[in-house]
Design an enzyme around this catalytic site. Structure first.
Site, PDB file in Angstrom:
ATOM      1  N   ARG A 165      31.531   2.410   9.082  1.00 48.82           N
ATOM      2  CA  ARG A 165      30.918   1.196   8.548  1.00 48.82           C
ATOM      3  C   ARG A 165      31.739   0.004   9.002  1.00 48.82           C
ATOM      4  NH1 ARG A 165      29.760   2.010   2.183  1.00 48.82           N
ATOM      5  NH2 ARG A 165      30.759  -0.020   2.154  1.00 48.82           N
ATOM      6  N   ARG A 178      29.543  -5.471 -10.543  1.00 52.15           N
ATOM      7  CA  ARG A 178      30.872  -5.481  -9.942  1.00 52.15           C
ATOM      8  C   ARG A 178      31.755  -6.588 -10.499  1.00 52.15           C
ATOM      9  NH1 ARG A 178      29.503  -2.456  -4.965  1.00 52.15           N
ATOM     10  NH2 ARG A 178      31.268  -2.258  -3.613  1.00 52.15           N
ATOM     11  N   ARG A 204      35.879   8.085   6.550  1.00 56.66           N
ATOM     12  CA  ARG A 204      34.452   7.987   6.236  1.00 56.66           C
ATOM     13  C   ARG A 204      33.626   7.678   7.491  1.00 56.66           C
ATOM     14  NH1 ARG A 204      32.548   4.735   0.941  1.00 56.66           N
ATOM     15  NH2 ARG A 204      33.050   2.800   2.029  1.00 56.66           N
ATOM     16  N   ARG A 221      38.493  -5.216  -0.611  1.00 53.09           N
ATOM     17  CA  ARG A 221      37.558  -4.633  -1.586  1.00 53.09           C
ATOM     18  C   ARG A 221      38.305  -3.963  -2.721  1.00 53.09           C
ATOM     19  NH1 ARG A 221      34.714  -2.031   2.798  1.00 53.09           N
ATOM     20  NH2 ARG A 221      34.082  -0.258   1.555  1.00 53.09           N
ATOM     21  N   LYS A 250      31.192   7.754  -5.643  1.00 48.83           N
ATOM     22  CA  LYS A 250      30.057   7.290  -6.469  1.00 48.83           C
ATOM     23  C   LYS A 250      28.728   7.700  -5.864  1.00 48.83           C
ATOM     24  CE  LYS A 250      30.647   2.659  -6.037  1.00 48.83           C
ATOM     25  NZ  LYS A 250      31.903   2.386  -5.341  1.00 48.83           N
TER      26      LYS A 250
HETATM   27  P1  AMP Z   1      29.166  -0.497  -1.353  1.00 49.95           P
HETATM   28  O1  AMP Z   1      28.236   0.276  -0.478  1.00 49.95           O
HETATM   29  O2  AMP Z   1      28.855  -0.334  -2.809  1.00 49.95           O
HETATM   30  O3  AMP Z   1      30.609  -0.233  -1.012  1.00 49.95           O
HETATM   31  O4  AMP Z   1      28.913  -2.051  -1.048  1.00 49.95           O
HETATM   32  C1  AMP Z   1      29.118  -2.566   0.253  1.00 49.95           C
HETATM   33  C2  AMP Z   1      29.231  -4.071   0.206  1.00 49.95           C
HETATM   34  O5  AMP Z   1      28.023  -4.634  -0.321  1.00 49.95           O
HETATM   35  C3  AMP Z   1      30.336  -4.628  -0.677  1.00 49.95           C
HETATM   36  O6  AMP Z   1      31.594  -4.666  -0.031  1.00 49.95           O
HETATM   37  C4  AMP Z   1      29.801  -6.032  -0.968  1.00 49.95           C
HETATM   38  O7  AMP Z   1      29.967  -6.886   0.150  1.00 49.95           O
HETATM   39  C5  AMP Z   1      28.312  -5.775  -1.125  1.00 49.95           C
HETATM   40  N1  AMP Z   1      27.954  -5.449  -2.524  1.00 49.95           N
HETATM   41  C6  AMP Z   1      27.491  -4.250  -2.991  1.00 49.95           C
HETATM   42  N2  AMP Z   1      27.257  -4.307  -4.313  1.00 49.95           N
HETATM   43  C7  AMP Z   1      27.584  -5.574  -4.697  1.00 49.95           C
HETATM   44  C8  AMP Z   1      27.598  -6.263  -5.938  1.00 49.95           C
HETATM   45  N3  AMP Z   1      27.210  -5.673  -7.082  1.00 49.95           N
HETATM   46  N4  AMP Z   1      28.006  -7.560  -5.956  1.00 49.95           N
HETATM   47  C9  AMP Z   1      28.372  -8.183  -4.832  1.00 49.95           C
HETATM   48  N5  AMP Z   1      28.422  -7.589  -3.623  1.00 49.95           N
HETATM   49  C10 AMP Z   1      28.029  -6.298  -3.542  1.00 49.95           C
END
Ligand code: AMP
Length: 219
Positions: free
Chosen positions: A156, A89, A123, A167, A14
């Protein structure tokens, strides 16, 4: 004006596709995960509330992420549009979004779980400038060192096996079902995320009937 949401499981690409769209069409890339990680690094007040949640791979409370998205979009610096990455999400976030904003398309990047797990293990992230690497297809010239700024590459903290599986489960239970909500509005395009980033980008452009930059200059 181009207003897109980009969705898919973690590691589906993404962020890469959002960056490519941003460059090609001068869009603003809004990554909720990046904004949350910035808060962690800057030790903001919010960081204290979300550190443990994020390290465990769980979703941050809806009201927090909704406020982040609202504030970011209220900046109105998106003259040519935006790509929203990592939001919504779940159903509540999707409904919040649809009540307040409109959207041109939802781009769903489809990748099987086994591929997601392999990709996440590979990653890496530059601790200094935040550039993403993947040891499977975007290796740094020197192992462990960022090509752009010389910073150290790290994993990360939420890319550990347990958090990744949590996740993925959240993605299947909470995020993927909201695709139907957007599908009813005929907004969804699905692309195969197992191919090279350039091919995926080209398919997104074709499905959205987007002109390439050179075509835009001549017409
Ligand atoms: P990402 O970089 O999109 O994988 O997001 C990393 C982390 O941020 C996720 O595992 C969640 O803990 C938090 N996060 C990101 N976007 C959201 C969202 N829309 N709703 C809730 N938590 C989020």
């Amino acid at each position: 004006m181009h207003k897109y949401i980009i969705m898919g499981a973690q590691g589906c690409g993404k962020g890469t596709q959002a960056s490519m769209l941003k460059r090609a069409y001068d869009l603003i890339h809004i990554s909720v995960g990046d904004i949350l990680r910035w808060n962690l690094q800057a030790h903001t007040k919010l960081a204290a509330r979300i550190t443990r949640i994020m390290a465990g791979g769980q979703l941050v409370p809806d009201e927090i992420v909704e406020e982040i998205v609202r504030r970011r979009l209220d900046e109105h610096d998106w003259n040519y549009g935006f790509v929203l990455d990592g939001f919504p999400r779940n159903r509540r976030q999707a409904e919040f979004f649809l009540e307040s904003y409109d959207i041109d398309a939802v781009i769903l990047i489809d990748v099987p779980d086994e591929v997601v797990l392999q990709r996440i293990q590979a990653r890496r992230l530059c601790a200094a400038c935040g550039l993403d690497y993947n040891l499977m297809f975007h290796r740094p010239a020197q192992e462990g060192v960022c090509d752009m700024c010389g910073g150290g590459l790290i994993q990360r903290s939420d890319d550990n096996d347990q958090a990744v599986r949590g996740r993925l489960q959240d993605y299947h239970e909470k995020t993927h079902p909201i695709v139907d909500l957007f599908r009813r509005k005929e907004l969804v395009v699905v692309v195969d995320g197992t191919r090279a980033p350039r091919e995926i980008h080209d398919e997104i452009r074709q499905q959205l009937k987007l002109k390439i930059a050179s075509e835009m200059q001549t017409t």
